[in-house]
Write a protein that holds these residues in place. Structure first.
Motif, short mmCIF file in Angstrom:
data_model
loop_
_atom_site.label_atom_id
_atom_site.label_comp_id
_atom_site.label_asym_id
_atom_site.label_seq_id
_atom_site.Cartn_x
_atom_site.Cartn_y
_atom_site.Cartn_z
N CYS A 81 0.85 -1.19 0.00
CA CYS A 81 0.00 0.00 0.00
C CYS A 81 0.89 1.23 0.00
CB CYS A 81 -0.90 -0.01 1.24
SG CYS A 81 -2.00 1.42 1.39
N VAL A 109 -3.48 2.42 7.91
CA VAL A 109 -3.77 1.44 6.85
C VAL A 109 -4.53 0.26 7.43
CG1 VAL A 109 -2.75 -0.05 5.09
CG2 VAL A 109 -1.66 2.14 5.64
N LEU A 116 -4.56 -7.07 0.46
CA LEU A 116 -5.12 -5.84 -0.08
C LEU A 116 -5.17 -4.74 0.99
CD1 LEU A 116 -6.30 -4.87 -2.81
CD2 LEU A 116 -8.56 -5.35 -1.87
N THR A 118 -5.28 -1.19 2.67
CA THR A 118 -5.90 0.02 2.13
C THR A 118 -5.78 1.15 3.13
OG1 THR A 118 -7.53 -1.39 1.02
CG2 THR A 118 -8.04 0.94 1.17
N GLN A 119 -5.35 2.31 2.65
CA GLN A 119 -5.28 3.46 3.57
C GLN A 119 -6.68 3.88 3.97
OE1 GLN A 119 -2.34 6.82 3.42
NE2 GLN A 119 -4.17 8.00 2.89
#
Length: 197
Positions: A81, A109, A116, A118-119
């Motif tokens: 990420c 995050v 996967l 994600t922020q």
């Protein structure tokens, strides 16, 4: 040059900047032996946090990298990420990774799915965030130019600064334990966090 380390079982995982992430067998502490390496020539490993069979790597301008370390001799990339700035430090708490992201401040995050990440949210500390510690609802960010920033992360999608300590000097690192913040700022500073706001 070693810049971060975490230990799990018989292995120490050493973030060594341009030399990558090293897995070191420490089953015999008098004779540590390199067991594995995760390396990319164009990125640098600044810090690492190990939780279970995952290593969370603050990987410079590449942001967060999550590695499968179930076999330290063959560490494998699981997910990555980007962060809003260069990733200097990482702390994992539950399903969240808190990143000190240089000029991008604090990045939070979601790592509940390691493949996967994600922020969720970010807070720009206005200087250069180099280190972060998390305790309860607060993240304590050592900002090289802007001092210690206290950020309420109870809503990780919308972190908000609630306090700060900004004497003259550069702040490089922070550790929180027993209601105090221990801050590396040239000298050691010890701050009482009983009322962090």
């Amino acid at each position: 040059e070693a810049s971060g380390v975490d230990v799990s079982g018989n292995y120490a995982f050493v973030a060594a900047e341009f030399d990558g992430l090293h897995a070191v067998d420490i089953s015999d502490p008098t004779h540590p032996a390199e067991a594995g390496l995760y390396y990319q020539s164009d990125h640098w490993a600044n810090d690492v946090a190990v939780v279970g069979e995952r290593a969370y790597l603050a990987f410079g301008d590449a942001g967060l990298r999550i590695l499968d370390i179930s076999d330290p001799r063959n560490m494998a990339l699981v997910g990555s990420c980007a962060t809003p700035g260069e990733a200097y430090d990482v702390v994992v708490s539950g399903t969240l990774a808190y990143m000190a992201a240089g000029d991008g401040g604090l990045s939070i995050v979601d790592v509940s799915d390691p493949s996967l990440p994600t922020q969720l949210g970010a807070y720009n500390t206005a200087g250069r965030a180099l280190d972060v510690a998390v305790a309860g609802r607060y993240a304590y960010v050592a900002d090289q130019w802007a001092g210690l920033r206290v950020v309420d992360v109870s809503n990780p999608a919308s972190p908000a600064e609630v306090g700060s300590y900004t004497p003259l000097g550069c702040f490089y690192s922070v550790l929180v334990a027993g209601g105090y913040a221990y801050v590396g700022a040239g000298n050691l500073l010890i701050l009482d966090l009983s009322n962090p706001v």
